[in-house]
Enzyme design. Structure first.
Site: not given
Ligand code: MIC
Ligand code: SF4
Length: 647
Positions: A64-65, A119, A380, A538, A540
């Site tokens: 999805d990313h 995630d 975010r 995140s 990550r």
């Molecule tokens: C995000 O919203 O920051 C992400 C991208 O979904 C991350 C995961 C990632 O960095 O791949 C998260 O929320 O954990």
């Molecule tokens: Fe995707 Fe993270 Fe954004 Fe949710 S917050 S839509 S999981 S990138």
């Protein structure tokens, strides 16, 4: 003894340990899910463990990313993930099927169960009464390999909801923004939020999921709602009635803290740049021009959100200086808005429709222009996350955002003169799982397909007895993992290539960081110093693996965010906390620090005495590791630790 929901779920999954806050508890896990941006590492790590098949009842690999396919890297990762799912016995959700959390809620989440997801917004599933926790990829891989999940038991805070939302303009998004306004991005660290009170029944599962989703921004371990009639209704409509159980807190159950929110007193809210907790009433900025509106993300991309947005846009026109981007959360949502005409209303009004994915939320396209104000329904708004450090991102509800898209300026939607009817949850959602590939029997000899950008996971050596390293960066409070390891369409394709992604560590804060880190490796490596809530945001693990690859030995801070601390430990980086927070003042970028007697201090869980040889002073730190964390660090990380156990 009267139990709250959190304790009920923890007790029913406990393998060993103690669920008293602060103690270590090992839990049986019902589901593990991954997404592509963190999943490639998780599945590479799973493969490195040498296990044939996942050992949890349910594993799902989502894509999805990393959806923009501007070269071979992202599509190669998708192929890798599909082949790994086929070999190791996981479900595979094909690119285009939607955002992991939205689909998981629709198709897999179940009350009373525990899920781990790679995630930070995995707690979205808490809307259905599931305990869903965000973890790093290696933690997920270890659990899929058969280990229980070890958690430091959090405190439980009851969020008592009274009254009812002032419909239609005050929404679930305003509930969680109100909590962020009160508690800030570090207010939930070490806590699980359990929702209760009369107001709960005025919210449906979709709305509850918006609230638990963004509980991640409080720094909370997770958030959970009761499972009641509304949960049953949602599960029935998803054709999954048999997954329902009733789950409520016992009369007289105790909590570590109680927070009360009167839903009737809320008003439309939004977060200002550049933090989700910079919450104000929308009306405070009334009249401010906006340039972009993005509606979607795992927080607000449900059928309900989309239908409401469409009903606002219907027969109207998006302001001429505004770009309106919409990404529905899942194929189910997309199909339903296509079927009921909502999609046509959006397109007719001038919206730009994106695919069912994370999209602009993670900087995958639709970056705002220089100096522009972007209104987003996401969770975010960290500086630069949109792909442009010179833009200003505000977070608000889909309804407020849709009204602003039409008006071209910030406006309290109640003042807009627009009327919409109340949403009624459908009796049945459109169920078409043709983009979900189930696990197949007898698949262990299938081939795993790896493109040229997919590199092995690096492993750290076990620690020596002394760390002598340079302070490469001194950062302030609330450093996010987006600060440490930026995302966006340029960097994300390197998620399966640690040497390449390492070049981007801290680029938004200190552009020479990676270069200086590499140079420091010969002299003993580097140390990062930071303030409170270091590593928020995140999950990550790249924010730990890439620094590890650059020779970072220790991170010394006033306090850590939970998932990032776990990731540092998993990759063998010493997570130290100042005994006296004011000692941070005596440390400067470029100083040399000597941490002596490392192994012994770890073994006895003692205090580290650290000498700042550049300033001639000494200060104390603690690591507060539990037994397992200590053993992991002593082995150089979780991968060597697990391999040894499996062997
Ligand atoms: C995000 O919203 O920051 C992400 C991208 O979904 C991350 C995961 C990632 O960095 O791949 C998260 O929320 O954990
Ligand atoms: Fe995707 Fe993270 Fe954004 Fe949710 S917050 S839509 S999981 S990138």
């Amino acid at each position: 003894m009267a139990l709250n929901i959190v304790r009920k779920i923890l007790e029913s999954h406990k393998v060993s340990g103690d669920i008293t806050p602060g103690s270590s508890v090992a839990l049986n896990i019902d589901e593990v899910y991954t997404q592509d941006a963190t999943g490639t590492m998780a599945w590479l790590q799973f493969e490195a463990m040498g296990i044939d098949k996942v050992k949890v009842p349910l594993a799902v690999s989502y894509v999805d990313h990393n959806m923009i396919q501007s070269n071979f890297m992202n599509p190669d990762d998708h192929v890798f993930l599909q082949s790994a799912a086929a070999k190791f016995g996981a479900w595979f959700s094909r690119p285009g099927n939607g955002i992991c959390h939205q689909i998981n809620l629709e198709r897999f989440a179940a009350p009373g169960k525990i899920a781990l997801g790679t995630d930070s917004h995995t707690p979205t599933n808490g809307g259905i009464g599931m305990m869903a926790i965000g973890v790093g990829g290696l933690d997920a891989a270890t659990v899929m390999a058969g280990s229980p999940y070890e958690l430091t038991a959090p405190k439980t805070a009851l969020v008592k909801l009274t009254g009812a939302l002032e419909r239609p303009w005050v929404t679930a998004m305003d509930v969680i923004l109100e909590l962020l306004r009160r508690l800030t991005v570090k207010g939930g660290v070490g806590k699980i939020f359990e929702y209760g009170g009369e107001g709960v029944k005025t919210l449906n599962v979709t709305e509850r999921a918006t609230i638990t989703n963004m509980g991640a921004e409080l720094g909370a371990t997770t958030s959970v709602f009761p499972s009641d009639e509304a949960t049953l209704k949602f599960l029935k409509a998803q054709g999954r009635e048999s997954d329902w159980i009733e789950l409520t807190a016992d009369e007289g159950a105790e909590y570590d803290e109680v927070i009360e929110i009167d839903l009737s007193s809320l008003e439309p809210l939004m977060s200002k740049p550049h933090s989700p907790d910079a919450v104000i009433a929308v009306k405070e900025l009334s009249g401010t021009e906006i340039n972009q509106v993005c509606i979607g993300s795992c927080t607000n991309s449900s059928y309900q959100a989309m239908q409401a947005v469409a009903s606002i846009l219907k027969g109207r026109r998006v302001a001429e200086h505004v770009n309106l981007m919409i990404n529905p959360g899942s194929k189910q949502v997309y199909e339903m808005i296509a079927g009921d005409g909502s999609l046509a209303d959006m397109i007719a009004a001038g919206a730009r429709l994106l695919e069912a994915s994370c999209g602009p939320c993670i900087g995958m396209g639709a970056s705002p222009g220089t100096g522009q104000n972007s209104i987003r329904t996401y969770n975010r708004n960290f500086k630069g996350r949109s792909g442009n450090k010179d833009a200003f991102v505000y977070l608000t509800s889909p309804l407020t955002a849709a009204v602003m898209a039409l008006k071209g300026e910030m406006i309290d939607p109640r003042e807009s003169g627009i009327e919409i009817s109340e949403f009624n949850e459908p009796e049945s959602y459109r169920i078409n799982d043709n983009m979900l590939i189930p696990p197949q029997a007898g698949s262990t000899d299938k081939e795993i397909k790896k493109g040229p950008n997919i590199k092995e996971v690096p492993v750290k050596d076990a620690p020596g007895d002394e760390i002598r390293a340079e302070v490469l960066l001194k950062a302030g409070d609330n450093i996010t993992t987006d600060d440490i390891m930026p995302a966006g369409s340029k960097v994300l394709p390197y998620r399966s290539n640690i040497p390449a992604i390492s070049e981007f560590v801290f680029t938004n804060i200190d552009s020479s960081f990676a270069e200086r880190a590499v140079k420091s490796i010969e002299k003993g490596g580097g140390i990062i110093v930071g303030g409170e809530n270091y590593g928020q945001g995140s999950s990550r693990e790249h924010a730990a693996i890439a620094p590890m690859h650059l020779g970072i030995q220790a991170v010394i801070v006033i306090s850590f965010a939970r998932i990032h601390r776990a990731n540092l430990i998993n990759f063998g980086i010493l997570p130290l906390v100042f005994k006296n927070p004011e000692d941070i003042e005596g440390i400067h970028k470029g100083d040399f620090l000597v941490i002596g007697d490392v192994k012994n201090t770890l073994l006895h869980n003692g205090e580290f005495t650290i000498e700042n040889t550049s300033r001639g002073n000494v200060f104390q730190c603690t690591a507060n590791l539990n037994e397992r964390e200590r053993d992991v660090i002593l082995k150089g990380g979780l991968l060597p630790f697990t391999k040894e156990k499996v062997a």
